[in-house]
Design a protein around this motif. Structure first.
Motif, PDB file in Angstrom:
ATOM      1  N   LYS A  82      60.416  50.419  12.977  1.00  0.00           N
ATOM      2  CA  LYS A  82      60.438  49.860  14.108  1.00  0.00           C
ATOM      3  C   LYS A  82      59.979  47.960  13.371  1.00  0.00           C
ATOM      4  O   LYS A  82      61.503  47.084  14.751  1.00  0.00           O
ATOM      5  N   TYR A  83      59.319  47.836  13.860  1.00  0.00           N
ATOM      6  CA  TYR A  83      58.744  47.171  13.587  1.00  0.00           C
ATOM      7  C   TYR A  83      57.676  45.966  12.722  1.00  0.00           C
ATOM      8  O   TYR A  83      57.268  47.128  12.231  1.00  0.00           O
ATOM      9  N   ASP A  84      57.050  45.050  12.927  1.00  0.00           N
ATOM     10  CA  ASP A  84      55.913  45.038  12.295  1.00  0.00           C
ATOM     11  C   ASP A  84      54.349  44.588  13.145  1.00  0.00           C
ATOM     12  O   ASP A  84      54.292  44.106  13.249  1.00  0.00           O
ATOM     13  N   VAL A  85      53.785  45.993  12.843  1.00  0.00           N
ATOM     14  CA  VAL A  85      52.249  45.859  13.360  1.00  0.00           C
ATOM     15  C   VAL A  85      51.748  44.966  13.091  1.00  0.00           C
ATOM     16  O   VAL A  85      50.746  44.548  13.840  1.00  0.00           O
ATOM     17  N   THR A  86      51.871  43.765  12.158  1.00  0.00           N
ATOM     18  CA  THR A  86      50.854  42.924  11.816  1.00  0.00           C
ATOM     19  C   THR A  86      50.751  41.975  12.959  1.00  0.00           C
ATOM     20  O   THR A  86      49.850  41.269  13.059  1.00  0.00           O
ATOM     21  N   THR A  87      51.978  41.565  14.024  1.00  0.00           N
ATOM     22  CA  THR A  87      52.251  40.160  14.504  1.00  0.00           C
ATOM     23  C   THR A  87      51.975  41.073  15.654  1.00  0.00           C
ATOM     24  O   THR A  87      51.502  39.876  16.592  1.00  0.00           O
ATOM     25  N   SER A  88      51.349  42.280  15.981  1.00  0.00           N
ATOM     26  CA  SER A  88      51.358  42.379  17.862  1.00  0.00           C
ATOM     27  C   SER A  88      49.958  41.209  18.141  1.00  0.00           C
ATOM     28  O   SER A  88      48.764  41.800  16.614  1.00  0.00           O
ATOM     29  N   GLU A  89      49.182  40.696  18.629  1.00  0.00           N
ATOM     30  CA  GLU A  89      48.247  40.483  18.995  1.00  0.00           C
ATOM     31  C   GLU A  89      47.150  41.491  19.637  1.00  0.00           C
ATOM     32  O   GLU A  89      47.534  41.986  20.750  1.00  0.00           O
ATOM     33  N   ILE A  90      46.136  41.110  19.946  1.00  0.00           N
ATOM     34  CA  ILE A  90      44.988  41.688  19.729  1.00  0.00           C
ATOM     35  C   ILE A  90      43.578  41.361  20.164  1.00  0.00           C
ATOM     36  O   ILE A  90      43.972  39.934  19.835  1.00  0.00           O
ATOM     37  N   LYS A  91      43.189  41.372  21.614  1.00  0.00           N
ATOM     38  CA  LYS A  91      42.384  40.796  22.117  1.00  0.00           C
ATOM     39  C   LYS A  91      41.110  41.257  22.372  1.00  0.00           C
ATOM     40  O   LYS A  91      41.699  42.923  22.946  1.00  0.00           O
ATOM     41  N   VAL A  92      39.790  41.113  23.055  1.00  0.00           N
ATOM     42  CA  VAL A  92      38.730  41.161  23.257  1.00  0.00           C
ATOM     43  C   VAL A  92      38.845  41.267  24.679  1.00  0.00           C
ATOM     44  O   VAL A  92      37.905  39.786  25.263  1.00  0.00           O
ATOM     45  N   VAL A  93      38.676  42.180  25.433  1.00  0.00           N
ATOM     46  CA  VAL A  93      38.567  42.069  27.156  1.00  0.00           C
ATOM     47  C   VAL A  93      37.353  41.359  26.954  1.00  0.00           C
ATOM     48  O   VAL A  93      35.878  42.163  26.691  1.00  0.00           O
ATOM     49  N   THR A  94      36.812  40.084  28.059  1.00  0.00           N
ATOM     50  CA  THR A  94      35.739  39.398  28.397  1.00  0.00           C
ATOM     51  C   THR A  94      34.810  40.737  28.854  1.00  0.00           C
ATOM     52  O   THR A  94      35.480  41.613  30.134  1.00  0.00           O
ATOM     53  N   GLY A  95      33.010  41.276  28.845  1.00  0.00           N
ATOM     54  CA  GLY A  95      32.495  41.743  29.619  1.00  0.00           C
ATOM     55  C   GLY A  95      31.402  42.586  28.096  1.00  0.00           C
ATOM     56  O   GLY A  95      31.933  42.498  26.910  1.00  0.00           O
ATOM     57  N   LYS A  96      30.708  43.901  28.958  1.00  0.00           N
ATOM     58  CA  LYS A  96      29.493  44.442  28.363  1.00  0.00           C
ATOM     59  C   LYS A  96      30.269  44.637  27.470  1.00  0.00           C
ATOM     60  O   LYS A  96      30.070  45.748  25.961  1.00  0.00           O
ATOM     61  N   MET A  97      31.794  46.349  27.535  1.00  0.00           N
ATOM     62  CA  MET A  97      31.754  46.955  26.894  1.00  0.00           C
ATOM     63  C   MET A  97      33.013  46.706  25.780  1.00  0.00           C
ATOM     64  O   MET A  97      33.533  47.474  25.022  1.00  0.00           O
ATOM     65  N   LYS A  98      33.761  45.583  25.661  1.00  0.00           N
ATOM     66  CA  LYS A  98      34.448  44.552  24.830  1.00  0.00           C
ATOM     67  C   LYS A  98      35.662  45.398  24.125  1.00  0.00           C
ATOM     68  O   LYS A  98      35.864  45.799  23.094  1.00  0.00           O
ATOM     69  N   PHE A  99      36.222  45.754  24.887  1.00  0.00           N
ATOM     70  CA  PHE A  99      37.339  46.214  25.256  1.00  0.00           C
ATOM     71  C   PHE A  99      38.635  46.081  24.493  1.00  0.00           C
ATOM     72  O   PHE A  99      38.544  44.803  25.029  1.00  0.00           O
ATOM     73  N   LEU A 100      39.260  46.492  23.317  1.00  0.00           N
ATOM     74  CA  LEU A 100      39.859  46.525  22.809  1.00  0.00           C
ATOM     75  C   LEU A 100      41.331  46.243  23.168  1.00  0.00           C
ATOM     76  O   LEU A 100      41.915  47.990  23.821  1.00  0.00           O
ATOM     77  N   CYS A 101      42.512  44.909  23.780  1.00  0.00           N
ATOM     78  CA  CYS A 101      43.791  45.924  24.181  1.00  0.00           C
ATOM     79  C   CYS A 101      45.481  45.247  22.609  1.00  0.00           C
ATOM     80  O   CYS A 101      44.268  43.793  22.894  1.00  0.00           O
ATOM     81  N   GLN A 102      46.099  45.691  22.572  1.00  0.00           N
ATOM     82  CA  GLN A 102      46.630  44.904  21.771  1.00  0.00           C
ATOM     83  C   GLN A 102      48.333  44.452  22.719  1.00  0.00           C
ATOM     84  O   GLN A 102      48.630  45.538  23.685  1.00  0.00           O
ATOM     85  N   LEU A 103      49.411  43.358  22.041  1.00  0.00           N
ATOM     86  CA  LEU A 103      49.686  43.276  22.730  1.00  0.00           C
ATOM     87  C   LEU A 103      51.057  44.054  21.749  1.00  0.00           C
ATOM     88  O   LEU A 103      51.474  43.350  21.155  1.00  0.00           O
ATOM     89  N   ASN A 104      52.294  45.014  22.204  1.00  0.00           N
ATOM     90  CA  ASN A 104      52.815  45.364  22.220  1.00  0.00           C
ATOM     91  C   ASN A 104      53.912  45.463  21.991  1.00  0.00           C
ATOM     92  O   ASN A 104      54.123  47.296  22.457  1.00  0.00           O
ATOM     93  N   GLU A 105      54.744  45.102  22.452  1.00  0.00           N
ATOM     94  CA  GLU A 105      56.654  44.921  23.344  1.00  0.00           C
ATOM     95  C   GLU A 105      57.518  46.291  21.984  1.00  0.00           C
ATOM     96  O   GLU A 105      58.685  46.331  23.167  1.00  0.00           O
ATOM     97  N   GLY A 106      56.801  46.277  20.789  1.00  0.00           N
ATOM     98  CA  GLY A 106      57.765  47.215  20.181  1.00  0.00           C
ATOM     99  C   GLY A 106      57.890  48.306  19.919  1.00  0.00           C
ATOM    100  O   GLY A 106      58.304  49.182  19.822  1.00  0.00           O
ATOM    101  N   GLN A 107      56.371  49.501  20.928  1.00  0.00           N
ATOM    102  CA  GLN A 107      55.918  50.470  20.950  1.00  0.00           C
ATOM    103  C   GLN A 107      57.147  50.782  22.466  1.00  0.00           C
ATOM    104  O   GLN A 107      56.213  52.264  22.779  1.00  0.00           O
ATOM    105  N   ILE A 108      57.919  50.313  22.589  1.00  0.00           N
ATOM    106  CA  ILE A 108      58.870  51.421  23.983  1.00  0.00           C
ATOM    107  C   ILE A 108      59.592  51.578  23.498  1.00  0.00           C
ATOM    108  O   ILE A 108      61.266  51.735  22.441  1.00  0.00           O
TER     109      ILE A 108
END
Length: 376
Positions: A82-108
């Motif tokens: 339904k979309y190209d997942v390779t275009t989704s933006e990913i970032k590491v949240v600042t902090g000791k845990m280094k959580f990963l977040c993805q902006l994926n507006e196509g996943q609805i």
């Protein structure tokens, strides 16, 4: 990239049988042939499991890894997603845990529920509701009686197979469903055979980026299935320190650790020798957890040698979180929420789903008790 050598075996269907009821249940399989990857018997029956796996050469890509990625990329070129997942933006949240977040507006999609917060939750989709076209099934996995693993180019789906199906709304590269089918129907519970073959898949893929997930939502409203995909980096839970609960350093068998300083109660299980033993122990532990009505998730990493067990408090499935979210990888549907997320918010979110301390102690005792039966 390795060159895949197709192995002709026209007698495969006769040797493995065909399920009439499977055809009746899953009409899209009728009359269709698919590639079948057959696992050999030697590597899981020997103590030197990780030395004996065929098709794995450290300097080269494994055959199974090449098959999965080539088939998935072929469907990508055919616009099956339904979309190209390779275009989704990913970032590491600042902090000791280094959580990963993805902006994926196509996943609805209809298979996802918007949570009370700012992430997306997966609601135990029944996989075959998602299969609209034959090409969504990439290939199948099956056991064979031969010593070495091999790839058969085209055959009907055998009984006791695992179907590898694309997720048309992927969260990461190579995202697929892994659906065990046996006795002509979907599994209704996680048993030793399906756990073993899925762990075997991770071992023969032999790619450190590959992870497999299992979500057990109480009550479980559909058949057993796993999900798998490739992550470019380890997930945050894999970086956390761990304290040993069972299995001294250097001993063979199963080693159990408790993950320290992590917001959701987590245990890790590891073996350096025998995948079969690890799979059997995990399946018995999961059976006991379900009997006790404890909600959990699994993540298989390190080419099948390590399995993480995430423990959630039991509540409605609509308020459960997925295994990759337990591992520290969260999806966001909104740019503003994605930009504003903090480590404290993510810690609070995961903590709100975690099993309480008293029940966690009971689960640790249960796991050590079961693992002791498999100690070698």
């Amino acid at each position: 990239m390795v060159t895949v050598k197709w192995l002709e075996d026209k007698s495969f269907l006769a040797k493995n049988g065909k399920s009439k009821q499977l055809e009746d249940s899953f009409s899209f399989l009728q009359g269709m042939n698919f590639p079948i990857y057959c696992f050999g018997i030697q590597s899981l029956e020997e103590d030197t499991s990780f030395e004996g796996i065929s098709c794995i050469i450290e300097e080269e890509q494994s055959i199974l890894d090449a098959v999965l990625l080539s088939q998935w990329e072929d469907r990508m070129l055919k616009d099956c997603f339904k979309y190209d997942v390779t275009t989704s933006e990913i970032k590491v949240v600042t902090g000791k845990m280094k959580f990963l977040c993805q902006l994926n507006e196509g996943q609805i999609t209809d298979h996802l529920l918007k949570s009370e917060g700012n992430t997306l939750l997966e609601l135990d989709p029944f996989v075959f509701d998602c299969v609209k076209h034959q090409e969504e099934l990439l290939f199948c996995l099956a056991n064979s009686k031969k010593a070495k693993s091999e790839l058969i180019p085209s055959a009907s789906v055998p009984d006791s197979a695992v179907l590898v199906i694309i997720n048309v709304t992927p969260i990461e590269y190579g995202h697929v469903y892994l659906v065990p089918c046996a006795s002509n129907r979907l599994y209704r519970f996680l048993d030793a055979r399906s756990t073993e073959i899925i762990t075997r898949l991770a071992a023969e893929i032999n790619n450190q980026s590959f992870r497999i997930f299992y979500n057990c939502y109480i009550p479980n409203c559909s058949g057993v299935y796993f999900e798998a995909c490739y992550f470019p980096h380890p997930l945050p839970v894999e970086f956390r320190p761990a304290g040993t609960l069972f299995g001294a350093s250097g001993r063979r068998g199963i080693h159990i650790c408790s993950i320290i300083d992590y917001p959701i109660k987590t245990l890790s299980f590891q073996t350096t020798q025998n995948l079969k033993i690890l799979a059997a122990a995990i399946s018995e532990i999961c059976f006991q957890l379900e009997e006790k009505n404890i909600q959990y998730n699994l993540m298989i990493s390190d080419s099948g040698k390590k399995i993480f067990l995430f423990l959630q408090k039991t509540c409605a499935a609509s308020h459960a979180i997925s295994a990759w979210e337990c591992g520290g990888y969260l999806l966001f549907r909104n740019r503003y929420q994605f930009d504003q997320v903090t480590e404290d918010a993510m810690v609070n979110r995961l903590s709100s789903f975690s099993l309480d301390d008293n029940n966690f102690e009971a689960v640790k005792q249960l796991c050590c008790s079961i693992a002791s039966k498999f100690d070698v």
